[in-house]
Write an enzyme that holds these catalytic residues in place. Structure first.
Site, PDB file in Angstrom:
ATOM      1  N   GLU A 446      13.369   6.600  -9.577  1.00  0.00           N
ATOM      2  CA  GLU A 446      13.227   7.231  -8.126  1.00  0.00           C
ATOM      3  C   GLU A 446      13.861   6.370  -7.261  1.00  0.00           C
ATOM      4  O   GLU A 446      13.862   6.550  -5.807  1.00  0.00           O
ATOM      5  CB  GLU A 446      11.722   6.933  -7.849  1.00  0.00           C
ATOM      6  CG  GLU A 446      11.134   5.557  -8.019  1.00  0.00           C
ATOM      7  CD  GLU A 446       9.582   5.323  -7.524  1.00  0.00           C
ATOM      8  OE1 GLU A 446       9.169   6.481  -6.971  1.00  0.00           O
ATOM      9  OE2 GLU A 446       9.176   4.386  -8.121  1.00  0.00           O
ATOM     10  N   ASN A 469      10.000  12.077  -5.131  1.00  0.00           N
ATOM     11  CA  ASN A 469       9.707  12.066  -3.651  1.00  0.00           C
ATOM     12  C   ASN A 469      10.519  10.837  -3.309  1.00  0.00           C
ATOM     13  O   ASN A 469      11.021  11.011  -2.089  1.00  0.00           O
ATOM     14  CB  ASN A 469       7.984  11.540  -3.471  1.00  0.00           C
ATOM     15  CG  ASN A 469       7.121  12.596  -4.356  1.00  0.00           C
ATOM     16  OD1 ASN A 469       7.713  13.768  -4.607  1.00  0.00           O
ATOM     17  ND2 ASN A 469       6.124  12.205  -4.818  1.00  0.00           N
ATOM     18  N   ASP A 470      10.503   9.443  -4.161  1.00  0.00           N
ATOM     19  CA  ASP A 470      11.423   8.696  -3.580  1.00  0.00           C
ATOM     20  C   ASP A 470      12.759   8.795  -3.760  1.00  0.00           C
ATOM     21  O   ASP A 470      13.538   8.427  -3.057  1.00  0.00           O
ATOM     22  CB  ASP A 470      11.014   7.379  -4.234  1.00  0.00           C
ATOM     23  CG  ASP A 470       9.787   6.784  -3.443  1.00  0.00           C
ATOM     24  OD1 ASP A 470       9.877   6.590  -2.260  1.00  0.00           O
ATOM     25  OD2 ASP A 470       8.818   6.290  -4.277  1.00  0.00           O
ATOM     26  N   CYS A 517       7.390  13.570 -12.001  1.00  0.00           N
ATOM     27  CA  CYS A 517       6.015  13.536 -11.394  1.00  0.00           C
ATOM     28  C   CYS A 517       5.875  13.387  -9.931  1.00  0.00           C
ATOM     29  O   CYS A 517       4.965  13.197  -9.319  1.00  0.00           O
ATOM     30  CB  CYS A 517       5.499  12.343 -11.983  1.00  0.00           C
ATOM     31  SG  CYS A 517       6.219  10.696 -11.701  1.00  0.00           S
TER      32      CYS A 517
HETATM   33  C1  PEP Z   1       7.715   9.621  -6.459  1.00  0.00           C
HETATM   34  O1  PEP Z   1       8.403   8.711  -5.689  1.00  0.00           O
HETATM   35  O2  PEP Z   1       8.171  10.773  -6.835  1.00  0.00           O
HETATM   36  C2  PEP Z   1       6.524   9.307  -7.067  1.00  0.00           C
HETATM   37  C3  PEP Z   1       6.260  10.198  -7.793  1.00  0.00           C
HETATM   38  O3  PEP Z   1       5.892   8.243  -6.892  1.00  0.00           O
HETATM   39  P1  PEP Z   1       5.326   7.921  -5.440  1.00  0.00           P
HETATM   40  O4  PEP Z   1       4.792   9.481  -4.893  1.00  0.00           O
HETATM   41  O5  PEP Z   1       3.800   7.302  -5.638  1.00  0.00           O
HETATM   42  O6  PEP Z   1       6.005   7.105  -4.406  1.00  0.00           O
HETATM   43 MG    MG Z   2       7.719   6.725  -5.773  1.00  0.00          MG
END
Ligand code: PEP
Ligand code: MG
Length: 587
Positions: A446, A469-470, A517
């Site tokens: 990430e 996401n990150d 994820c």
């Molecule tokens: C992500 O960063 O995609 C991730 C699944 O972790 P979080 O959303 O908890 O930062």
């Molecule tokens: Mg994350």
């Protein structure tokens, strides 16, 4: 805005789909003064002073965030609000209010709330007694700052959420991920806040809980009185205040339509997750709070692909003990009944704060780049040791995997493996049951650097979980929680896709499993692309699993692979979106 008032439509960012009807419960206006002060014993004085200090810092952060929102207002209003907010910030810095409250704690042994309340009332009374309109205005400022301090002292949502009436729609300036974790969907129908973006954890949690939500509502929120009837549409991103008859009928119909769609999807429960050309894909769930496991088993998930344990550290004053963590994790492992549970070590930091771990995390000049996730765990080995022991022990009840967040270098993974080896010995010495063989250790991809170094990470990791996401946030330098740049957040940017592709290829070469994820895993518009890139495991909110399963049944792997190659050869996000829409039959 009550009674027969005209309908008003407020617009923000729809972050969690669905329609909610309900009555307003406004946190914007909380913090009433007037109650008698409680007293504390002399040995509690120090901790009350610390609580006050913490509330002061939190209040200052909130006011700074509100100052940001000013840019949306007309110039005059922006100036005026700016002045008010500047005055309020000054009041938080060693002012008469703060010094007086500290004195009341030290000398009269009032608790922090009682001290703030009584001091604020004294000052306001003094101002008002002078019969001067300007100073009367200052009295209001003092009371407003005191109200904010009180809300933060009480961690207001923590208390207030527990007794909101049924069919509430919560309204607040800001709703943190920790606040959202406390919402009971049986009584809270939805929520709206002035701050926040679609990819933050508040939004993620709202989607997981199935709670319609709108964030980034810049105007009108503060004028909504408690008890005002509302309709909230988390897909369109609107809140209708005092809805009229036509609106009520239209949104009731929309709600009924959504309910019918949901029931139709339920027919897929128990069916295998396969592409049209019969390739099996693992569909797993992301858990934020343990109670979501019921939904995971209901929809027939193949496992838990991401358990965000950080929520176990929120809304409390001290971190959970090893035993408490073990109880929570073991319950999830047992509920999953032999299906693998991927437990991520805590990803506290950034927007996910935990007062139990001290608020120096929030004090970082740039929390998203600061002491977050694995960096925090490695800096506080006792916390990591307790977590690893709890995970190992939970692994006695079923297969578990350990997932490490925000990994940037192989040395971080090695450091955790060393801790794990020591914990195995410790548990053996204690004579406790634990996972045997020891669980696989995987890394989140990430951070862009981790994706670029995926080859070296694949040598120390047993599996990869791509956190888009990150990865998107850090690749494009877009704060995923900031409503002002939300429109620029784009996981289909070629840079993000290349980093994903690079990581997948590294995992396939090293023959280790790789999943996605991040939120795109639960969005059917991305299913074909992800499968086409070679991913065979997707982990998502349980509320999305059946929708993705449905889409999967329409996708041909061969077509998806060919289209993914075309996508990877494109340099333009617009073209990429078109290529996918075309494949998805939407163009
Ligand atoms: C992500 O960063 O995609 C991730 C699944 O972790 P979080 O959303 O908890 O930062
Ligand atoms: Mg994350």
């Amino acid at each position: 805005m009550t009674g027969n008032a005209k309908p008003v439509i407020l617009r923000g960012i729809g972050v969690s789909p669905g329609v909610a009807f309900g009555t307003a419960v406004s946190m914007v206006q909380q913090g009433a003064l007037g109650a008698d002060p409680n007293t504390v014993t002399p040995d509690q004085v120090e901790s009350e002073l610390e609580r006050l200090d913490r509330a002061m810092r939190k209040s200052r952060r909130q006011i700074l965030a509100l100052k940001r929102l000013r840019s949306r207002l007309p110039t005059d209003a922006a100036h005026e609000l700016g002045d008010v907010l500047d005055t309020q910030i000054k009041m938080l810095d060693g002012s008469r209010l703060i010094r007086g409250a500290q004195q009341k704690i030290e000398q009269d042994h009032f608790d922090a709330s009682g001290a703030v309340r009584t001091k604020a009332e004294e000052i306001a009374q003094d101002f008002r007694s002078l019969d001067d309109p300007y100073l009367a205005g200052r009295a209001d400022d003092v009371l407003e700052v005191a109200g904010r301090l009180l809300r933060n002292l009480h961690d207001a949502p923590r208390n207030a959420f527990s007794d909101v009436p049924a069919d509430s729609i919560l309204l607040a300036e800001n709703i943190s991920p920790a606040d959202t974790a406390l919402m009971d969907p049986a009584r809270i129908n939805g929520f709206a806040a002035a701050l926040g973006g679609a990819q933050g954890h508040t939004a993620i949690l709202a989607r997981s809980l199935g709670l319609p939500a709108v964030l980034g509502l810049s105007e009108g929120l503060a004028e909504i009185a408690n008890g005002t009837p509302l309709i909230l549409d988390g897909t369109e991103g609107i809140v209708i205040v005092n809805p009229g008859r036509d609106q009520t009928v239209r949104y009731r119909e929309k709600m009924a339509r959504q309910e019918r769609e949901r029931r139709a999807l339920d027919t897929l429960i128990g069916q295998p997750a396969r592409t049209r050309d019969d390739v099996a894909i693992r569909l797993e769930v992301n858990l934020e709070i343990p109670k979501e496991v019921d939904m995971a088993t209901r929809v027939g998930a193949d496992g838990v692909g991401l358990f965000r344990t950080e929520f176990m550290f929120m809304n409390r004053d001290t971190p959970p003990s090893e035993d408490e963590q073990f109880d929570t994790l073991a319950a999830v492992v047992k509920a999953m009944d032999g299906k693998p549970v991927t437990i991520r070590t805590m990803d506290v930091g950034g927007e996910k704060l935990s007062y139990a771990l001290g608020d120096d995390l929030a004090a970082s000049p740039n929390p998203a780049l600061g002491l977050r996730a694995i960096r925090l765990s490695l800096k506080r080995p006792k916390l990591l040791e307790a977590q690893i022991c709890a995970i190992l022990r939970a692994g006695a009840f079923g297969p578990v995997r350990i997932l490490l967040p925000m990994i940037a270098t192989a040395s971080e993974v090695r450091a955790v493996r060393e801790v794990m080896a020591r914990m195995v010995k410790r548990l053996r010495r204690r004579g406790m049951a634990f996972a045997n063989p020891t669980p696989p250790v995987g890394v989140m991809i990430e951070v862009p650097g981790a994706a670029l170094a995926a080859d070296s990470l694949s040598q120390v990791a047993d599996f990869f979980a791509i956190g888009t996401n990150d990865l998107t946030q850090y690749t494009l330098a877009i704060d995923r929680t900031d409503d002002q740049v939300a429109h620029l957040y784009n996981p289909l940017h070629p840079a993000v896709l290349r980093l994903m592709d690079f990581s997948v290829q590294a995992a396939l070469r090293a023959r280790i499993p790789v999943s996605v994820c991040g939120e795109i895993a639960g969005d059917p518009r991305f299913t074909a692309l992800l499968i086409g890139l070679g991913i065979r495991e997707l982990s998502m909110s349980a509320t999305n699993l059946l929708r993705v399963k449905q889409r999967l049944g329409q996708v041909e792997l061969t077509a998806a692979t060919a289209r993914a190659r075309m996508v990877m050869e494109s340099h333009d996000s617009g073209r990429i979106r078109m290529l996918l829409e075309d494949l998805n039959g939407l163009a």
